[in-house]
Design a protein around this motif. Sequence first.
Motif, PDB file in Angstrom:
ATOM      1  N   MET A 265       0.035  -1.038   0.116  1.00  0.00           N
ATOM      2  CA  MET A 265       0.295  -0.037  -0.118  1.00  0.00           C
ATOM      3  C   MET A 265       0.706   1.543   0.289  1.00  0.00           C
ATOM      4  SD  MET A 265      -2.940   1.237   2.375  1.00  0.00           S
ATOM      5  CE  MET A 265      -3.700   2.429   3.247  1.00  0.00           C
ATOM      6  N   THR A 266       0.845   2.175  -0.988  1.00  0.00           N
ATOM      7  CA  THR A 266       0.713   3.413  -0.870  1.00  0.00           C
ATOM      8  C   THR A 266       0.387   4.441  -0.120  1.00  0.00           C
ATOM      9  OG1 THR A 266       1.506   2.580  -3.146  1.00  0.00           O
ATOM     10  CG2 THR A 266       2.051   5.001  -2.785  1.00  0.00           C
ATOM     11  N   GLU A 267       1.173   4.931   0.802  1.00  0.00           N
ATOM     12  CA  GLU A 267       1.330   6.172   1.894  1.00  0.00           C
ATOM     13  C   GLU A 267       1.377   7.080   0.911  1.00  0.00           C
ATOM     14  OE1 GLU A 267       1.602   6.002   6.063  1.00  0.00           O
ATOM     15  OE2 GLU A 267       2.159   3.540   6.428  1.00  0.00           O
ATOM     16  N   ARG A 268       0.578   8.135   1.252  1.00  0.00           N
ATOM     17  CA  ARG A 268       0.483   9.649   0.998  1.00  0.00           C
ATOM     18  C   ARG A 268       0.863  10.545   1.900  1.00  0.00           C
ATOM     19  NH1 ARG A 268      -3.484  10.600  -3.292  1.00  0.00           N
ATOM     20  NH2 ARG A 268      -4.320   9.236  -4.185  1.00  0.00           N
ATOM     21  N   LEU A 269       2.298  11.861   1.381  1.00  0.00           N
ATOM     22  CA  LEU A 269       2.094  12.567   2.355  1.00  0.00           C
ATOM     23  C   LEU A 269       1.696  13.623   1.775  1.00  0.00           C
ATOM     24  CD1 LEU A 269       4.077  13.904   4.718  1.00  0.00           C
ATOM     25  CD2 LEU A 269       6.201  13.968   2.593  1.00  0.00           C
ATOM     26  N   ILE A 270       1.385  14.914   2.237  1.00  0.00           N
ATOM     27  CA  ILE A 270       0.552  15.904   2.307  1.00  0.00           C
ATOM     28  C   ILE A 270       0.840  16.875   2.612  1.00  0.00           C
ATOM     29  CG2 ILE A 270      -1.786  16.865   1.597  1.00  0.00           C
ATOM     30  CD1 ILE A 270      -3.114  14.082   2.444  1.00  0.00           C
ATOM     31  N   PHE A 271       1.204  17.938   1.578  1.00  0.00           N
ATOM     32  CA  PHE A 271       2.004  19.211   2.165  1.00  0.00           C
ATOM     33  C   PHE A 271       1.089  20.373   2.022  1.00  0.00           C
ATOM     34  CE2 PHE A 271       5.248  16.678   0.335  1.00  0.00           C
ATOM     35  CZ  PHE A 271       6.269  16.711   1.177  1.00  0.00           C
ATOM     36  N   LYS A 272       0.176  21.071   2.876  1.00  0.00           N
ATOM     37  CA  LYS A 272      -0.815  22.068   3.518  1.00  0.00           C
ATOM     38  C   LYS A 272       0.002  23.463   2.420  1.00  0.00           C
ATOM     39  CE  LYS A 272      -4.007  18.468   4.735  1.00  0.00           C
ATOM     40  NZ  LYS A 272      -5.082  18.407   5.976  1.00  0.00           N
ATOM     41  N   GLY A 273      -0.414  24.501   2.013  1.00  0.00           N
ATOM     42  CA  GLY A 273       0.040  26.040   2.123  1.00  0.00           C
ATOM     43  C   GLY A 273       0.140  26.282   1.464  1.00  0.00           C
ATOM     44  N   ASP A 274      -0.201  27.846   0.635  1.00  0.00           N
ATOM     45  CA  ASP A 274       0.263  27.971  -0.814  1.00  0.00           C
ATOM     46  C   ASP A 274       1.731  27.850  -0.708  1.00  0.00           C
ATOM     47  OD1 ASP A 274      -2.725  28.511  -0.692  1.00  0.00           O
ATOM     48  OD2 ASP A 274      -2.681  30.420   0.007  1.00  0.00           O
ATOM     49  N   GLU A 275       2.463  28.372   0.443  1.00  0.00           N
ATOM     50  CA  GLU A 275       4.218  28.611  -0.218  1.00  0.00           C
ATOM     51  C   GLU A 275       4.449  26.969  -0.448  1.00  0.00           C
ATOM     52  OE1 GLU A 275       8.056  29.750   1.524  1.00  0.00           O
ATOM     53  OE2 GLU A 275       6.688  29.307   3.405  1.00  0.00           O
ATOM     54  N   ILE A 276       4.140  26.216  -0.077  1.00  0.00           N
ATOM     55  CA  ILE A 276       4.492  24.925  -0.245  1.00  0.00           C
ATOM     56  C   ILE A 276       4.488  24.745  -2.222  1.00  0.00           C
ATOM     57  CG2 ILE A 276       3.165  23.593   0.530  1.00  0.00           C
ATOM     58  CD1 ILE A 276       6.240  21.568   1.052  1.00  0.00           C
ATOM     59  N   VAL A 277       2.906  24.995  -1.809  1.00  0.00           N
ATOM     60  CA  VAL A 277       2.932  24.369  -3.210  1.00  0.00           C
ATOM     61  C   VAL A 277       2.602  25.079  -4.334  1.00  0.00           C
ATOM     62  CG1 VAL A 277       0.266  23.953  -4.766  1.00  0.00           C
ATOM     63  CG2 VAL A 277       0.482  22.970  -2.053  1.00  0.00           C
ATOM     64  N   GLY A 278       3.307  26.759  -4.375  1.00  0.00           N
ATOM     65  CA  GLY A 278       3.358  27.751  -5.069  1.00  0.00           C
ATOM     66  C   GLY A 278       4.002  27.047  -6.081  1.00  0.00           C
ATOM     67  N   ILE A 279       6.011  26.690  -4.859  1.00  0.00           N
ATOM     68  CA  ILE A 279       7.031  26.935  -4.693  1.00  0.00           C
ATOM     69  C   ILE A 279       7.018  25.322  -5.989  1.00  0.00           C
ATOM     70  CG2 ILE A 279       9.562  25.821  -3.749  1.00  0.00           C
ATOM     71  CD1 ILE A 279       8.495  27.756  -1.041  1.00  0.00           C
ATOM     72  N   ALA A 280       6.491  24.404  -5.733  1.00  0.00           N
ATOM     73  CA  ALA A 280       6.228  22.659  -6.070  1.00  0.00           C
ATOM     74  C   ALA A 280       6.485  23.302  -7.464  1.00  0.00           C
ATOM     75  CB  ALA A 280       5.425  21.962  -5.331  1.00  0.00           C
ATOM     76  N   GLU A 281       4.555  23.730  -8.034  1.00  0.00           N
ATOM     77  CA  GLU A 281       4.152  24.302  -9.162  1.00  0.00           C
ATOM     78  C   GLU A 281       5.154  25.361  -9.861  1.00  0.00           C
ATOM     79  OE1 GLU A 281       0.869  25.606  -8.863  1.00  0.00           O
ATOM     80  OE2 GLU A 281      -0.341  24.111  -7.837  1.00  0.00           O
ATOM     81  N   ARG A 282       6.144  25.908  -9.607  1.00  0.00           N
ATOM     82  CA  ARG A 282       7.034  26.859 -10.247  1.00  0.00           C
ATOM     83  C   ARG A 282       8.136  26.080 -10.520  1.00  0.00           C
ATOM     84  NH1 ARG A 282       5.200  30.256  -6.171  1.00  0.00           N
ATOM     85  NH2 ARG A 282       7.449  30.151  -4.959  1.00  0.00           N
ATOM     86  N   VAL A 283       8.842  25.290  -9.648  1.00  0.00           N
ATOM     87  CA  VAL A 283       9.701  24.410  -9.853  1.00  0.00           C
ATOM     88  C   VAL A 283       9.874  23.765 -11.002  1.00  0.00           C
ATOM     89  CG1 VAL A 283      11.425  22.395  -9.053  1.00  0.00           C
ATOM     90  CG2 VAL A 283      11.039  24.686  -7.549  1.00  0.00           C
TER      91      VAL A 283
END
Length: 90
Positions: free
Chosen positions: A1-19
């Motif tokens: 079973m694959t476990e999920r790591l969920i990141f919350k917050g505008d900053e981390i999501v924004g950084i991940a999307e820009r990268v």
Amino acid sequence: MTERLIFKGDEIVGIAERVAQRLGTTPSEAVIGLLREAEVRPAAPAAPLTPAQTSDYDALRRLTKATAPHRRPGATSNHSDLYAEDGLAA
């Protein structure tokens, strides 16, 4: 079973999307790639202790060794009583 790591917050999501956009991949793949790079990168060496810090450290080590035999059973805790079986706060 694959476990999920969920990141919350505008900053981390924004950084991940820009990268991801810069690398031409998905945010998940960008984060995985960066984590893989960080995993194999050697840790930064710690700054050497000053003579005063070394003296304080040595004194604390001696104090710890001298007091350890006098510790009462049950006087320490790994704090497991604060968490449920799934690791979440009880």
